[in-house]
Write a protein that holds these residues in place. Sequence first.
Motif, PDB file in Angstrom:
ATOM      1  N   PRO A 241       0.828  -1.216   0.000  1.00 31.80           N
ATOM      2  CA  PRO A 241       0.000   0.000   0.000  1.00 31.80           C
ATOM      3  C   PRO A 241       0.864   1.269   0.000  1.00 31.80           C
ATOM      4  O   PRO A 241       1.817   1.386   0.786  1.00 31.80           O
ATOM      5  CB  PRO A 241      -0.796  -0.111   1.305  1.00 31.80           C
TER       6      PRO A 241
ATOM      7  N   ASP B   1      -0.030  -0.881  -4.650  1.00 34.76           N
ATOM      8  CA  ASP B   1      -1.422  -0.454  -4.458  1.00 34.76           C
ATOM      9  C   ASP B   1      -1.430   1.025  -4.091  1.00 34.76           C
ATOM     10  O   ASP B   1      -1.367   1.397  -2.918  1.00 34.76           O
ATOM     11  CB  ASP B   1      -2.065  -1.295  -3.359  1.00 34.76           C
TER      12      ASP B   1
ATOM     13  N   GLY C 286      -5.784  -1.956   9.518  1.00 33.03           N
ATOM     14  CA  GLY C 286      -6.828  -2.928   9.810  1.00 33.03           C
ATOM     15  C   GLY C 286      -7.493  -2.694  11.154  1.00 33.03           C
ATOM     16  O   GLY C 286      -7.926  -3.634  11.814  1.00 33.03           O
TER      17      GLY C 286
ATOM     18  N   TYR D 143       0.424   5.615  -0.243  1.00 26.33           N
ATOM     19  CA  TYR D 143      -0.447   6.788  -0.246  1.00 26.33           C
ATOM     20  C   TYR D 143       0.398   8.000  -0.605  1.00 26.33           C
ATOM     21  O   TYR D 143       1.368   8.318   0.097  1.00 26.33           O
ATOM     22  CB  TYR D 143      -1.093   6.978   1.120  1.00 26.33           C
TER      23      TYR D 143
ATOM     24  N   THR E 206      -2.732   4.877  -3.739  1.00 24.91           N
ATOM     25  CA  THR E 206      -3.813   5.856  -3.587  1.00 24.91           C
ATOM     26  C   THR E 206      -3.185   7.238  -3.777  1.00 24.91           C
ATOM     27  O   THR E 206      -2.206   7.577  -3.112  1.00 24.91           O
ATOM     28  CB  THR E 206      -4.457   5.776  -2.194  1.00 24.91           C
TER      29      THR E 206
ATOM     30  N   ASP F 294      -8.032  12.685   6.020  1.00 26.72           N
ATOM     31  CA  ASP F 294      -7.871  11.775   4.886  1.00 26.72           C
ATOM     32  C   ASP F 294      -6.712  10.805   5.115  1.00 26.72           C
ATOM     33  O   ASP F 294      -6.813   9.605   4.797  1.00 26.72           O
ATOM     34  CB  ASP F 294      -7.610  12.571   3.601  1.00 26.72           C
TER      35      ASP F 294
ATOM     36  N   LYS G   8      -5.571   9.801   8.033  1.00 27.62           N
ATOM     37  CA  LYS G   8      -5.979   8.855   9.070  1.00 27.62           C
ATOM     38  C   LYS G   8      -6.907   7.766   8.499  1.00 27.62           C
ATOM     39  O   LYS G   8      -6.776   6.585   8.837  1.00 27.62           O
ATOM     40  CB  LYS G   8      -6.687   9.571  10.215  1.00 27.62           C
ATOM     41  N   ALA G   9      -7.811   8.157   7.623  1.00 24.13           N
ATOM     42  CA  ALA G   9      -8.718   7.173   7.020  1.00 24.13           C
ATOM     43  C   ALA G   9      -7.938   6.129   6.245  1.00 24.13           C
ATOM     44  O   ALA G   9      -8.228   4.919   6.309  1.00 24.13           O
ATOM     45  CB  ALA G   9      -9.732   7.868   6.127  1.00 24.13           C
ATOM     46  N   TRP G  10      -6.930   6.563   5.497  1.00 24.96           N
ATOM     47  CA  TRP G  10      -6.097   5.599   4.748  1.00 24.96           C
ATOM     48  C   TRP G  10      -5.299   4.724   5.696  1.00 24.96           C
ATOM     49  O   TRP G  10      -5.217   3.500   5.511  1.00 24.96           O
ATOM     50  CB  TRP G  10      -5.165   6.354   3.789  1.00 24.96           C
TER      51      TRP G  10
ATOM     52  N   ASP H 158      -6.029   3.868   8.710  1.00 27.95           N
ATOM     53  CA  ASP H 158      -6.926   2.918   9.372  1.00 27.95           C
ATOM     54  C   ASP H 158      -7.226   1.714   8.475  1.00 27.95           C
ATOM     55  O   ASP H 158      -7.338   0.569   8.941  1.00 27.95           O
ATOM     56  CB  ASP H 158      -8.231   3.613   9.774  1.00 27.95           C
ATOM     57  N   ARG H 159      -7.365   1.965   7.168  1.00 32.94           N
ATOM     58  CA  ARG H 159      -7.606   0.855   6.245  1.00 32.94           C
ATOM     59  C   ARG H 159      -6.378  -0.058   6.178  1.00 32.94           C
ATOM     60  O   ARG H 159      -6.513  -1.292   6.149  1.00 32.94           O
ATOM     61  CB  ARG H 159      -7.941   1.387   4.850  1.00 32.94           C
ATOM     62  N   VAL H 160      -5.200   0.535   6.153  1.00 28.38           N
ATOM     63  CA  VAL H 160      -3.971  -0.245   6.044  1.00 28.38           C
ATOM     64  C   VAL H 160      -3.685  -1.012   7.327  1.00 28.38           C
ATOM     65  O   VAL H 160      -3.280  -2.177   7.303  1.00 28.38           O
ATOM     66  CB  VAL H 160      -2.784   0.684   5.688  1.00 28.38           C
TER      67      VAL H 160
END
Length: 280
Positions: free
Chosen positions: A214, A245, A280, A216, A247, A270, A272-274, A276-278
Amino acid sequence: MIEEQRFGYRGEDGAEIAAFRWTGSAPAKAVIQLAHGAGEHSLRYLEPLTPIIEAGYVLYSADHRGHGATAGPDRLGDFGPGGAAAAISDMAVLSKKIRADHAGLPLILFGHSMGAAFAQVYLTRHHGLIDALVLSGTAATWLPRGERRDPNSAFENPRTPYDWLSRDTAEVDKYIADPLCGIRFTPESGASFRTIGEQAADPGYLNEVRKGLPVYIFVGDEDPINDKLARVTPLVDRYREAGLDVTFKVYPGGRHEMLNETNRAEVVADLKAWLDRVAG
């Protein structure tokens, strides 16, 4: 409440590196290793990243050679005999310490500007140490050797030499007033920085990086470092072609330091949202 620990560690050549660790009261979910930009230092990131630390992200950051507490006011801009390559090696030493201190937690490398350039090279050499990568204020290419460009030339009637950093005049003034800020390199250190940039731009170095890693990348479209995105979109393309991957987030009107921009709350949310996805 955020707890701060200041510590030192030695690079592979024995150089002493000043570093910081910040933790919040929430259970730790991941670790972020920060690589700051040129002409600045780690402490500038504590305030903007406080919401992320409070959300359970442990933040480590070292002041690069020639910067901040590692250099002190008398050696700013001097990487020393190891050049920029030694600063990248220092990042790997810190990553290994983090892995030992926080076994089992994801490790996310976050590089800004010069730190993002270092992180691009780090990715080609030490990708096995990290689980994800964040780049801000970054570009795919460096200016050709010998070419100089004033970042402020992109703006009419600049108020200060550092208007290109942010639309927030208070943040620009804070930067100027900080005795450990201000971009300056010895000729040797500047040359070593350009050399590592050339390596990062070689797509062949990405062949061994784990597919699906991932990444970003977030930038402002008025950041002169990316030349209205013309010098950052090739980086996005390069990473996607390598199977990473990616973003890619662009903020209209944003300048170089998106964490210190007028819309910093949006930028941090924004990010933090990414994360949190990474994580998990």
